[in-house]
Structures are given as C-alpha cells and as structure tokens.
Design a protein around this motif. Structure first.
Motif, PDB file in Angstrom:
ATOM      1  N   THR A 111       0.840  -1.200   0.000  1.00 54.30           N
ATOM      2  CA  THR A 111       0.000   0.000   0.000  1.00 54.30           C
ATOM      3  C   THR A 111       0.877   1.253   0.000  1.00 54.30           C
ATOM      4  O   THR A 111       1.938   1.279   0.624  1.00 54.30           O
ATOM      5  CB  THR A 111      -0.985   0.011   1.192  1.00 54.30           C
ATOM      6  N   PHE A 113       0.106   5.597   0.233  1.00 56.77           N
ATOM      7  CA  PHE A 113      -0.968   6.550   0.575  1.00 56.77           C
ATOM      8  C   PHE A 113      -0.383   7.949   0.750  1.00 56.77           C
ATOM      9  O   PHE A 113       0.831   8.112   0.920  1.00 56.77           O
ATOM     10  CB  PHE A 113      -1.692   6.093   1.836  1.00 56.77           C
ATOM     11  N   GLY A 118      -2.215   4.014   6.186  1.00 62.28           N
ATOM     12  CA  GLY A 118      -2.173   2.744   5.478  1.00 62.28           C
ATOM     13  C   GLY A 118      -2.147   1.612   6.487  1.00 62.28           C
ATOM     14  O   GLY A 118      -1.694   1.790   7.629  1.00 62.28           O
ATOM     15  N   GLY A 131      -3.052  -4.843   1.449  1.00 66.56           N
ATOM     16  CA  GLY A 131      -2.932  -3.472   1.941  1.00 66.56           C
ATOM     17  C   GLY A 131      -4.231  -2.705   1.789  1.00 66.56           C
ATOM     18  O   GLY A 131      -5.092  -3.059   0.984  1.00 66.56           O
ATOM     19  N   GLY A 132      -4.349  -1.661   2.573  1.00 66.14           N
ATOM     20  CA  GLY A 132      -5.501  -0.765   2.491  1.00 66.14           C
ATOM     21  C   GLY A 132      -5.094   0.630   2.929  1.00 66.14           C
ATOM     22  O   GLY A 132      -4.031   0.824   3.519  1.00 66.14           O
ATOM     23  N   ARG A 133      -5.936   1.583   2.640  1.00 68.47           N
ATOM     24  CA  ARG A 133      -5.647   2.971   3.040  1.00 68.47           C
ATOM     25  C   ARG A 133      -6.941   3.677   3.417  1.00 68.47           C
ATOM     26  O   ARG A 133      -8.032   3.264   3.031  1.00 68.47           O
ATOM     27  CB  ARG A 133      -4.916   3.719   1.934  1.00 68.47           C
ATOM     28  N   ALA A 144      -8.104  -2.541   4.564  1.00 68.19           N
ATOM     29  CA  ALA A 144      -7.169  -3.655   4.380  1.00 68.19           C
ATOM     30  C   ALA A 144      -7.865  -4.997   4.623  1.00 68.19           C
ATOM     31  O   ALA A 144      -7.696  -5.950   3.846  1.00 68.19           O
ATOM     32  CB  ALA A 144      -5.975  -3.495   5.321  1.00 68.19           C
ATOM     33  N   ASN A 147     -10.122  -5.673   1.689  1.00 70.89           N
ATOM     34  CA  ASN A 147      -9.353  -6.091   0.503  1.00 70.89           C
ATOM     35  C   ASN A 147      -8.845  -7.528   0.637  1.00 70.89           C
ATOM     36  O   ASN A 147      -8.724  -8.248  -0.360  1.00 70.89           O
ATOM     37  CB  ASN A 147      -8.172  -5.151   0.271  1.00 70.89           C
TER      38      ASN A 147
END
Length: 161
Positions: A111, A113, A118, A131-133, A144, A147
């Motif tokens: 990720t 951001f 993140g 990953g995610g943000r 996250a 995802n």
C-alpha cells in the motif's frame, strides 16, 4: 492729515469735491479714497508626475500554494516482516524507504498513501497479506481487511497531515 474741500456752484447745481489726504504708504487706500480689500494669493500648482506602467507583469501576493503532500508506504515480506515509511515528499521515496526498512529479502510494497493512513491485513484462509488505506487508522484497517476478504490487521502507519 490734510482735508480740503472745494465747493463750486455751476448752473444751479452744486458740485462738492472732497479730498482727504493722509499717508501714501497705506495700500488699502486709492487716490479716490475708497478701500479695496486684499485678494488672497492663489495657491501654487504643481502638476502630478506620471510614471509609465512597467512592461513586466507582477505576480499577485495571493498566489495559491497547494497543501503539502506527505506520502507513506508499507512493504511486507513472505514471512510477515514489515517495512514502514511515512512523511516523504514523493510516493517513490516512500516506497523505497519501506522496502529498505523491511528486514528480509523479497518484500513487496502492498500500500502507498498520501496525507492519510495505510494498513496491512492477513487472511489466514488464503495465507496472503493485503494493503488498504484511509483517512484514519480505523478506516485504513477496515479497508485492508476488506481487501483481504477477511482476516485481521497486522500493522498500520499514518502520515502527518
């Protein structure tokens, strides 16, 4: 002071002439003896100066400055090792730092951001990291996990805003 009077009778009419003499230095008196007030002196006139316009345009002092961008990234290795980076001027600098901070070889940036947070989640059913943000730590963690298709979050980091 000398006063003289002359009276003359002419054809049934009378003419009287009166002369009052005095100081000749008195400017308010004329030769006929009448008084004329002094007129004010007109103000002096100075024409305004002219400055031709410059040919070079000037920039206004209120130009727009965009807010600073603080980039962050998180890299993860196959064994779960993590490298995190935050508050970098560019996305590529944040990714490089996250990879350099990851203690094992084979790490990948999951990720990236800007001006936010993140997070990384691990799904044990698929044995994968995602990953995610988001704008906040909680929003990044939820992104996250979503995802990853479920699981739990393992790490997070936020930039300065």
């Amino acid at each position: 002071m000398i006063v003289a009077a002359f009276v003359m009778l002419v054809g049934g009419g009378a003419v009287v002439w009166l002369f009052l003499g005095g100081d000749d230095d008195d400017p308010s008196r004329t030769s006929a003896g009448s008084s004329i007030p002094d007129l004010p002196t007109p103000p002096s006139y100075t024409p305004p100066t002219y400055d031709p316009p410059t040919t070079t345009p000037t920039r206004p002092s209120y130009t727009y400055s965009p807010p600073p961008q603080n980039w962050g990234a998180i890299a993860v290795g196959r064994n779960g090792a993590v490298g995190r980076a935050w508050d970098f001027d560019t996305a590529s600098a944040a990714r490089r730092r996250a990879l350099n901070e990851c203690p094992t070889s084979g790490c990948k940036v999951l990720t990236t951001f800007v001006n936010g947070c993140g997070a990384i989640a691990f799904n044990s059913r698929t044995n994968k990291y995602w990953g995610g943000r988001g704008d906040t730590k909680a929003a990044a963690q939820r992104d996250a996990i979503s995802n990853a298709g479920g699981g739990r979050w393992t790490t997070w980091v936020c930039t300065t805003r």
